[in-house]
Design a protein around this motif. Sequence first.
Motif, short mmCIF file in Angstrom:
data_model
loop_
_atom_site.label_atom_id
_atom_site.label_comp_id
_atom_site.label_asym_id
_atom_site.label_seq_id
_atom_site.Cartn_x
_atom_site.Cartn_y
_atom_site.Cartn_z
N GLN A 63 -11.80 14.16 10.91
CA GLN A 63 -10.53 13.94 11.62
C GLN A 63 -9.35 14.54 10.87
O GLN A 63 -8.36 14.96 11.46
N SER A 64 -9.48 14.57 9.54
CA SER A 64 -8.37 15.00 8.68
C SER A 64 -8.45 16.47 8.34
O SER A 64 -7.74 16.92 7.43
N PHE A 65 -9.33 17.21 9.02
CA PHE A 65 -9.49 18.65 8.76
C PHE A 65 -9.79 18.92 7.29
O PHE A 65 -9.31 19.88 6.70
N LEU A 79 0.85 -1.19 0.00
CA LEU A 79 0.00 0.00 0.00
C LEU A 79 0.88 1.23 0.00
O LEU A 79 1.82 1.34 0.80
N VAL A 80 0.59 2.17 -0.89
CA VAL A 80 1.33 3.41 -0.97
C VAL A 80 0.36 4.56 -0.70
O VAL A 80 -0.67 4.69 -1.38
N PHE A 81 0.68 5.38 0.29
CA PHE A 81 -0.12 6.53 0.67
C PHE A 81 0.65 7.82 0.40
O PHE A 81 1.88 7.84 0.42
N GLU A 82 -0.11 8.89 0.18
CA GLU A 82 0.46 10.23 0.20
C GLU A 82 -0.15 10.93 1.39
O GLU A 82 -1.36 11.11 1.48
N SER A 83 0.67 11.32 2.35
CA SER A 83 0.20 11.79 3.64
C SER A 83 -0.29 13.23 3.56
O SER A 83 0.37 14.11 2.98
N ASP A 84 -1.46 13.44 4.13
CA ASP A 84 -1.98 14.80 4.29
C ASP A 84 -2.27 15.02 5.77
O ASP A 84 -1.36 15.22 6.54
N ALA A 85 -3.54 14.94 6.17
CA ALA A 85 -3.85 15.27 7.56
C ALA A 85 -4.56 14.16 8.32
O ALA A 85 -5.00 14.38 9.44
N THR A 86 -4.68 12.98 7.73
CA THR A 86 -5.33 11.90 8.45
C THR A 86 -4.44 11.42 9.59
O THR A 86 -3.27 11.09 9.37
N PRO A 87 -4.97 11.35 10.81
CA PRO A 87 -4.15 10.82 11.90
C PRO A 87 -3.81 9.36 11.68
O PRO A 87 -4.62 8.60 11.13
N PHE A 88 -2.59 8.99 12.07
CA PHE A 88 -2.16 7.61 11.85
C PHE A 88 -3.06 6.61 12.59
O PHE A 88 -3.16 5.46 12.19
N SER A 89 -3.71 7.05 13.66
CA SER A 89 -4.63 6.15 14.37
C SER A 89 -5.76 5.70 13.45
O SER A 89 -6.19 4.55 13.50
N ALA A 90 -6.24 6.61 12.58
CA ALA A 90 -7.30 6.25 11.64
C ALA A 90 -6.76 5.33 10.54
O ALA A 90 -7.44 4.39 10.11
N VAL A 91 -5.54 5.59 10.10
CA VAL A 91 -4.94 4.73 9.07
C VAL A 91 -4.75 3.31 9.62
O VAL A 91 -4.97 2.32 8.92
N ARG A 92 -4.33 3.23 10.88
CA ARG A 92 -4.17 1.90 11.49
C ARG A 92 -5.49 1.12 11.46
O ARG A 92 -5.49 -0.09 11.25
N GLY A 93 -6.60 1.81 11.68
CA GLY A 93 -7.89 1.13 11.61
C GLY A 93 -8.15 0.55 10.24
O GLY A 93 -8.64 -0.59 10.12
#
Length: 496
Positions: free
Chosen positions: A173-175, A104-118
């Motif tokens: 969560q990601s504003f 999986l390849v992501f481009e990070s913006d404002a999502t908290p890593f806690s949500a990504v872990r889910g």
Amino acid sequence: MAESWVISLDRLHVHNADEDGFLSDGDEPYIVMVGFRSRFRTPGSTTVFWSGVLDDDWANGIDGNRSKAIPRKQGVVRFDNVTRPTAQQVLAGDLPEVLGALVLVFESDATPFSAVRGLINDLQAATRTQLKSLIEDGNLNLADPRPGIDAAIKKIRAAMEPSTLEKIGLFLQSFGDPDDLIGITPLLYVAVDSSMSLPVPVLAARPLDLRYQPSGVDYQIAGSVAQVPVGIGWESLGGGLSSGPGIASWASRRLDIVARGTDDACWHKWFDGGWHDWESLGGVITSDPAAVSWGSGRLDVFARGTDDALWHRWFDGRWHDWESLGGVLSSGPAVSSWASGRLDVFAAGTDGALWHRWFDGRWHDWESLGGTITSDPAAVSWAERRIDVVARGTDDALWHTWFDGGWHDWESLGGVITSSPGIASWRAGRLDIVARGTDNACWHRWFDGWWHDWETLGGQFSSGLDAVSWGPKRLDIVGRGTDNACWHGWYDSVWF
């Protein structure tokens, strides 16, 4: 025989970034590799795993037409105790494993890593369910496996798709700027003998070239599938050693080993197509000796004497007598050479610092390079005016300093080592380091533009280890075994 394999993603190249570097800080990519393995018709054999690392700092602000090395904690999954049955063994009932990874390849913006872990937890659960159905329960049609695999991947992707309410929550969560999932690539291999032909890829060494091109973004990832050593086939070279050995080479297929014998003299053994018997070089030495060659037919040997001074003997067609080079050493010496007529010698002083003297037609006085080391140092040169020195620090980690016109500050390379290290180079920009670990095995770390993690090469040693290279992709390692003999292992594109 059980094997170890890795799927390794080594470098990300951004051909086109999501965010324009002129108007923003560029992209912040990160990678998640979810590894899996499952054995055909074997209940309870399915495992799905992930390192748990979410980190977008390593390539923070990368723009188009730039590349970055991928951190190993994100880019590598390892599979130990892998067996690859032959066709005859499969027919006899030895059912193979399927193993691989979802990249999986992501481009990070404002999502908290806690949500990504889910999301990743949902992915792991879905992957486990699909593998159990396809592999464990035997529902995969081996004559035509692609439709079953494609359907499973579709269901796994769907498991990561949030519901409408979850999307609203994630957005908040990601504003208003959630991370972008650039893409998912499945890598799946059947662990059978590489000579077998199947409708799906079999486990074999291969390069990887992954491409992600959604909505104008263009990422490319280079990597490989490779077998890694569980331990190598060490051979005994005999002898009764009372120190660790040193090793040098003056040409392809030439090796010279020196070590202290039970009589405290320096002993020598060499290879020039075949191994010769040990011979005594005399002297009374109180440390592991070190050896280096600056050209064909030239060998220089150094050791600490009973007076704690540095002593030197050399061969240039004949052996010359031992000479004292002074100093007060609290360790054995290390030596390197970057050109004919050049020698650089290192040792710990009575203050625990690294001390250095060199020869360029004449011997120069000792100078302190600082640091606090608790082992013999090791040194190598990969080019003129380049020297790398490593030693164990007070924290039992490996420490490194280098010279490229000036000396650099010490840096930690981590690990927990219980001996003096050895270091070698087979080309400019390549370093190989070996040392004994807490399990008394040989451990190996290497640099080829970036530092790779420690790996075990097995064996059981009672001394420090040393290494040398006689040419590209050739590495020879020696150490004293628990039987006090000299043991030797080597790499020649593969480990032996």
